[in-house]
Design a protein around this motif. Structure first.
Motif, PDB file in Angstrom:
ATOM      1  N   VAL A 189      34.844  31.287  46.244  1.00  0.00           N
ATOM      2  CA  VAL A 189      34.593  32.575  47.111  1.00  0.00           C
ATOM      3  C   VAL A 189      35.496  33.791  47.022  1.00  0.00           C
ATOM      4  O   VAL A 189      35.438  34.948  47.081  1.00  0.00           O
ATOM      5  CB  VAL A 189      34.041  32.233  48.564  1.00  0.00           C
ATOM      6  CG1 VAL A 189      34.199  33.206  49.720  1.00  0.00           C
ATOM      7  CG2 VAL A 189      32.990  31.330  48.553  1.00  0.00           C
ATOM      8  N   GLU A 190      36.883  33.206  47.421  1.00  0.00           N
ATOM      9  CA  GLU A 190      38.022  33.782  47.541  1.00  0.00           C
ATOM     10  C   GLU A 190      38.300  34.661  45.898  1.00  0.00           C
ATOM     11  O   GLU A 190      38.576  35.877  45.771  1.00  0.00           O
ATOM     12  CB  GLU A 190      39.286  32.922  47.880  1.00  0.00           C
ATOM     13  CG  GLU A 190      39.373  32.849  49.024  1.00  0.00           C
ATOM     14  CD  GLU A 190      40.451  31.749  49.332  1.00  0.00           C
ATOM     15  OE1 GLU A 190      41.408  31.446  48.579  1.00  0.00           O
ATOM     16  OE2 GLU A 190      40.398  31.023  50.337  1.00  0.00           O
ATOM     17  N   ALA A 191      38.251  33.894  44.894  1.00  0.00           N
ATOM     18  CA  ALA A 191      38.303  34.524  43.530  1.00  0.00           C
ATOM     19  C   ALA A 191      37.247  35.510  43.348  1.00  0.00           C
ATOM     20  O   ALA A 191      37.336  36.639  42.787  1.00  0.00           O
ATOM     21  CB  ALA A 191      38.250  33.246  42.417  1.00  0.00           C
ATOM     22  N   ARG A 192      35.936  35.311  43.547  1.00  0.00           N
ATOM     23  CA  ARG A 192      34.626  36.151  43.490  1.00  0.00           C
ATOM     24  C   ARG A 192      35.218  37.563  44.299  1.00  0.00           C
ATOM     25  O   ARG A 192      34.723  38.542  43.581  1.00  0.00           O
ATOM     26  CB  ARG A 192      33.608  35.548  43.938  1.00  0.00           C
ATOM     27  CG  ARG A 192      32.443  36.467  43.637  1.00  0.00           C
ATOM     28  CD  ARG A 192      30.983  35.897  43.895  1.00  0.00           C
ATOM     29  NE  ARG A 192      29.820  36.985  43.942  1.00  0.00           N
ATOM     30  CZ  ARG A 192      28.712  36.843  44.171  1.00  0.00           C
ATOM     31  NH1 ARG A 192      28.261  35.704  44.694  1.00  0.00           N
ATOM     32  NH2 ARG A 192      28.041  37.842  44.310  1.00  0.00           N
ATOM     33  N   ALA A 193      35.666  37.410  45.485  1.00  0.00           N
ATOM     34  CA  ALA A 193      35.780  38.727  46.012  1.00  0.00           C
ATOM     35  C   ALA A 193      37.080  39.502  45.515  1.00  0.00           C
ATOM     36  O   ALA A 193      36.816  40.537  45.310  1.00  0.00           O
ATOM     37  CB  ALA A 193      36.209  38.383  47.531  1.00  0.00           C
ATOM     38  N   ALA A 194      38.178  38.790  44.964  1.00  0.00           N
ATOM     39  CA  ALA A 194      39.045  39.212  44.374  1.00  0.00           C
ATOM     40  C   ALA A 194      38.622  40.077  42.835  1.00  0.00           C
ATOM     41  O   ALA A 194      38.859  41.259  42.802  1.00  0.00           O
ATOM     42  CB  ALA A 194      40.213  38.552  44.127  1.00  0.00           C
TER      43      ALA A 194
ATOM     44  N   VAL B  85      27.440  40.216  29.206  1.00  0.00           N
ATOM     45  CA  VAL B  85      27.788  39.224  30.028  1.00  0.00           C
ATOM     46  C   VAL B  85      29.404  39.478  29.966  1.00  0.00           C
ATOM     47  O   VAL B  85      30.073  39.725  29.155  1.00  0.00           O
ATOM     48  CB  VAL B  85      27.721  37.841  29.288  1.00  0.00           C
ATOM     49  CG1 VAL B  85      28.602  36.557  30.092  1.00  0.00           C
ATOM     50  CG2 VAL B  85      26.172  37.360  28.994  1.00  0.00           C
ATOM     51  N   GLU B  86      29.660  39.475  31.245  1.00  0.00           N
ATOM     52  CA  GLU B  86      31.114  39.804  31.820  1.00  0.00           C
ATOM     53  C   GLU B  86      31.811  38.500  32.013  1.00  0.00           C
ATOM     54  O   GLU B  86      31.054  37.632  33.027  1.00  0.00           O
ATOM     55  CB  GLU B  86      31.392  40.714  32.887  1.00  0.00           C
ATOM     56  CG  GLU B  86      30.950  42.325  32.477  1.00  0.00           C
ATOM     57  CD  GLU B  86      31.130  43.168  33.719  1.00  0.00           C
ATOM     58  OE1 GLU B  86      31.956  44.045  33.610  1.00  0.00           O
ATOM     59  OE2 GLU B  86      30.372  42.752  34.596  1.00  0.00           O
ATOM     60  N   THR B  87      32.951  38.403  31.560  1.00  0.00           N
ATOM     61  CA  THR B  87      33.864  37.071  31.976  1.00  0.00           C
ATOM     62  C   THR B  87      35.029  37.670  32.465  1.00  0.00           C
ATOM     63  O   THR B  87      35.777  38.346  31.683  1.00  0.00           O
ATOM     64  CB  THR B  87      33.966  36.148  30.804  1.00  0.00           C
ATOM     65  OG1 THR B  87      32.603  35.876  30.141  1.00  0.00           O
ATOM     66  CG2 THR B  87      34.685  34.666  31.212  1.00  0.00           C
ATOM     67  N   VAL B  88      35.255  37.132  33.747  1.00  0.00           N
ATOM     68  CA  VAL B  88      36.422  37.420  34.385  1.00  0.00           C
ATOM     69  C   VAL B  88      37.253  36.232  34.674  1.00  0.00           C
ATOM     70  O   VAL B  88      36.574  35.217  35.642  1.00  0.00           O
ATOM     71  CB  VAL B  88      36.201  38.224  35.697  1.00  0.00           C
ATOM     72  CG1 VAL B  88      37.387  38.713  36.261  1.00  0.00           C
ATOM     73  CG2 VAL B  88      35.240  39.443  35.595  1.00  0.00           C
ATOM     74  N   THR B  89      38.466  36.112  34.306  1.00  0.00           N
ATOM     75  CA  THR B  89      39.090  34.840  34.681  1.00  0.00           C
ATOM     76  C   THR B  89      40.413  35.290  35.756  1.00  0.00           C
ATOM     77  O   THR B  89      41.079  36.265  35.575  1.00  0.00           O
ATOM     78  CB  THR B  89      39.974  34.364  33.196  1.00  0.00           C
ATOM     79  OG1 THR B  89      38.745  34.215  32.515  1.00  0.00           O
ATOM     80  CG2 THR B  89      40.670  32.966  33.672  1.00  0.00           C
ATOM     81  N   LEU B  90      40.463  34.309  36.830  1.00  0.00           N
ATOM     82  CA  LEU B  90      41.360  34.677  37.643  1.00  0.00           C
ATOM     83  C   LEU B  90      42.410  33.443  37.947  1.00  0.00           C
ATOM     84  O   LEU B  90      42.149  32.272  37.752  1.00  0.00           O
ATOM     85  CB  LEU B  90      40.899  35.038  38.957  1.00  0.00           C
ATOM     86  CG  LEU B  90      39.885  36.184  39.075  1.00  0.00           C
ATOM     87  CD1 LEU B  90      38.500  35.712  38.999  1.00  0.00           C
ATOM     88  CD2 LEU B  90      39.893  36.878  40.438  1.00  0.00           C
ATOM     89  N   VAL B  91      43.512  33.655  38.277  1.00  0.00           N
ATOM     90  CA  VAL B  91      44.505  32.732  38.657  1.00  0.00           C
ATOM     91  C   VAL B  91      45.040  32.829  40.187  1.00  0.00           C
ATOM     92  O   VAL B  91      45.204  33.936  40.430  1.00  0.00           O
ATOM     93  CB  VAL B  91      45.819  32.854  37.730  1.00  0.00           C
ATOM     94  CG1 VAL B  91      46.642  33.807  37.783  1.00  0.00           C
ATOM     95  CG2 VAL B  91      46.778  31.415  37.848  1.00  0.00           C
ATOM     96  N   LYS B  92      45.108  31.638  40.691  1.00  0.00           N
ATOM     97  CA  LYS B  92      46.024  31.929  42.113  1.00  0.00           C
ATOM     98  C   LYS B  92      47.406  31.875  41.869  1.00  0.00           C
ATOM     99  O   LYS B  92      48.063  31.109  41.445  1.00  0.00           O
ATOM    100  CB  LYS B  92      45.628  30.517  42.890  1.00  0.00           C
ATOM    101  CG  LYS B  92      45.951  30.853  44.303  1.00  0.00           C
ATOM    102  CD  LYS B  92      45.362  29.695  45.122  1.00  0.00           C
ATOM    103  CE  LYS B  92      45.493  30.121  46.637  1.00  0.00           C
ATOM    104  NZ  LYS B  92      44.916  29.296  47.587  1.00  0.00           N
ATOM    105  N   GLU B  93      48.004  33.096  42.196  1.00  0.00           N
ATOM    106  CA  GLU B  93      49.350  33.210  41.992  1.00  0.00           C
ATOM    107  C   GLU B  93      50.139  32.555  42.920  1.00  0.00           C
ATOM    108  O   GLU B  93      49.688  32.233  44.131  1.00  0.00           O
ATOM    109  CB  GLU B  93      49.668  34.688  41.899  1.00  0.00           C
ATOM    110  CG  GLU B  93      48.886  35.244  40.579  1.00  0.00           C
ATOM    111  CD  GLU B  93      49.655  36.693  40.000  1.00  0.00           C
ATOM    112  OE1 GLU B  93      49.927  37.292  40.663  1.00  0.00           O
ATOM    113  OE2 GLU B  93      49.640  36.474  38.574  1.00  0.00           O
TER     114      GLU B  93
END
Length: 136
Positions: free
Chosen positions: A25-30, A115-123
């Motif tokens: 949820v947090e990553a999607r919002a970001a 198709v969009e791919t978004v990769t996130l990291v928790k810093e």
């Protein structure tokens, strides 16, 4: 004893599933905040909001040129739907950490199916930030 072990295992599974859901949820919002910048053509702003690994890989001018070349021909965003999320601890070529890989079904004015791919990291500061963006 067996009942207590089962309850402990169930509680552990629920807690880890809950943590993964919170991360998603947090990553999607970001990701959605970051994608909004890209959608508006604020490429320098999206670079500024990206993660440290993203910024280390390319400067703002290179990012602006690259994303303009890819997104420009696609036209305006029409829809972005059905995000799927994968929580990962390891990704190829990256240090172990907390990652979420989001995949969106996207429609642009000049491309009906992308198709969009978004990769996130928790810093380290606890914020989720984009470190990868791909369109196919």
């Amino acid at each position: 004893m067996r009942r207590r072990t089962l309850l402990l295992s169930t509680a552990t599974l629920f807690w880890s599933t809950s943590r993964a859901a919170d991360a998603t949820v947090e990553a999607r919002a970001a990701a959605e905040r970051w994608l909004a910048l890209v959608d508006m053509g604020d490429f320098p702003g999206s670079w500024q909001q990206a993660g440290s690994m993203f910024k280390a890989a390319m400067d703002t001018e290179r990012w602006t040129r690259s994303v303009s070349a890819v997104r420009g021909p696609l036209g305006a965003l029409r829809q972005r739907n059905n995000p799927s999320a994968e929580v990962q601890q390891t990704l190829p070529g990256l240090p172990d950490g907390q990652y979420v890989v989001l995949t969106f079904d996207t429609v642009f004015a000049n491309k009906a199916s992308a198709v969009e791919t978004v990769t996130l990291v928790k810093e380290p500061d606890g914020a989720w930030r984009v470190i990868g963006y791909f369109i196919r």
